[in-house]
Scaffold this active site. Structure first.
Site, PDB file in Angstrom:
ATOM      1  CG  ASP A 159      -0.289  -0.400   2.500  1.00 44.35           C
ATOM      2  OD1 ASP A 159       0.880  -0.844   2.493  1.00 44.35           O
ATOM      3  OD2 ASP A 159      -0.946  -0.275   3.566  1.00 44.35           O
ATOM      4  CE1 TYR A 160       5.315   5.643   2.914  1.00 43.25           C
ATOM      5  CE2 TYR A 160       6.963   4.205   1.919  1.00 43.25           C
ATOM      6  CZ  TYR A 160       6.609   5.422   2.466  1.00 43.25           C
ATOM      7  OH  TYR A 160       7.543   6.430   2.558  1.00 43.25           O
ATOM      8  CG  ASN A 161       6.680   0.066  -1.269  1.00 47.92           C
ATOM      9  OD1 ASN A 161       6.923   0.798  -0.313  1.00 47.92           O
ATOM     10  ND2 ASN A 161       7.219  -1.136  -1.408  1.00 47.92           N
ATOM     11  CB  SER A 163       0.448   5.603  -1.620  1.00 49.49           C
ATOM     12  OG  SER A 163       1.538   5.688  -0.716  1.00 49.49           O
ATOM     13  CE  LYS A 164       5.178   8.482   0.668  1.00 53.47           C
ATOM     14  NZ  LYS A 164       4.904   9.905   0.977  1.00 53.47           N
TER      15      LYS A 164
END
Length: 254
Positions: A159-161, A163-164
């Site tokens: 999810d984090y990767n 979004s970036k």
């Protein structure tokens, strides 16, 4: 515009990388808005490090358009001039825990959406709130904080990767549109930082692997990332926009 003439908003700057970025701008003489959601005490500590005459802590959830608009209004009223520089740094409900991370089987769309809102939605609201004044000044600097993990997912924080990665696309589209107004939009993507609240859950052996595979044989510090953020706000970067600068000691060579 030199850094000591700027009013700089750093979102999520009560702790970790954000606090270091805010402090670094303060050392260069900028007026600094220390944004936070919950950590009022820590935000006030950052203000004290910078100096009460040149910094103010303002609470706002940058995922909320109304709160963002009020944040900009309060900053302009306090410093008697508008925000010129935005650092979109806020990290929403995420810890870099390689052992207990969400996997393909357990990650949900809600997880993705939470990180997309924290990265892209928040950046959209801050840019929209600050754009008019930047256009009037014929000057603006926007620096989005990314990660080297979407280029080299040593740990697949899905999810984090993702979004970036989306934030980089957002950065380049904004750079294309806003350049005519002398507003630059860039990204600084660090590696795993040694060590912040967000990376505190990362086991030491992960840091060891990164150090072993990094040309500089070290994990990057928040101070080193802050230096690169300052570059994008400085006159030295006046002809640079739409770029993603990877600051990770050479682990990822783009």
């Amino acid at each position: 515009m030199y850094i000591d003439e700027q009013v700089v908003l750093v979102t999520g700057s009560s702790r970790g990388l954000g606090a270091e970025i805010a402090t670094s701008f303060g050392k260069q003489g900028a007026n600094v808005v220390v944004n936070y959601v919950k950590n009022d005490d820590k935000a006030q500590q950052v203000v004290e490090r910078i100096g009460n005459e040149r910094a103010i802590a303002i609470q706002a959830d940058v995922r909320d358009e109304y709160q963002v608009d009020k944040l900009f209004e309060k900053a302009k009223e306090h410093f008697r001039k508008p925000v010129t520089t935005i650092v979109n740094n806020a990290l929403i409900q995420f810890a870099f825990d390689a052992v207990n991370r969400k996997t393909t089987d357990t990650v949900t769309w809600e997880d993705y959406n939470a990180q997309l809102e924290g990265s892209v939605k928040a950046a959209l609201y801050t840019i929209q709130a600050g754009k008019k004044d930047m256009v009037d000044l014929n000057f603006g600097r926007i620096i989005n904080i990314g990660t080297n993990l979407f280029q080299n997912p040593v740990v697949p924080y899905h999810d984090y990767n993702t979004s970036k990665a989306a934030l980089l696309g957002f950065t380049r589209n904004m750079a294309r549109e806003l350049g005519v107004e002398n507003i630059t939009v860039n990204m600084v993507s660090s590696g795993l930082l040694d060590k912040t609240d967000a990376s505190a859950a990362t086991p030491d052996d992960v840091f060891d692997v990164i150090k072993e595979n990094t040309p500089l044989k070290k994990a990057v510090t928040p101070e080193e990332v802050a230096d690169s953020v300052l570059f994008f706000a400085s006159p030295w970067s006046r002809a640079v926009t739409g770029q993603n600068l990877v600051v990770d000691g050479g682990l990822v060579m783009d």
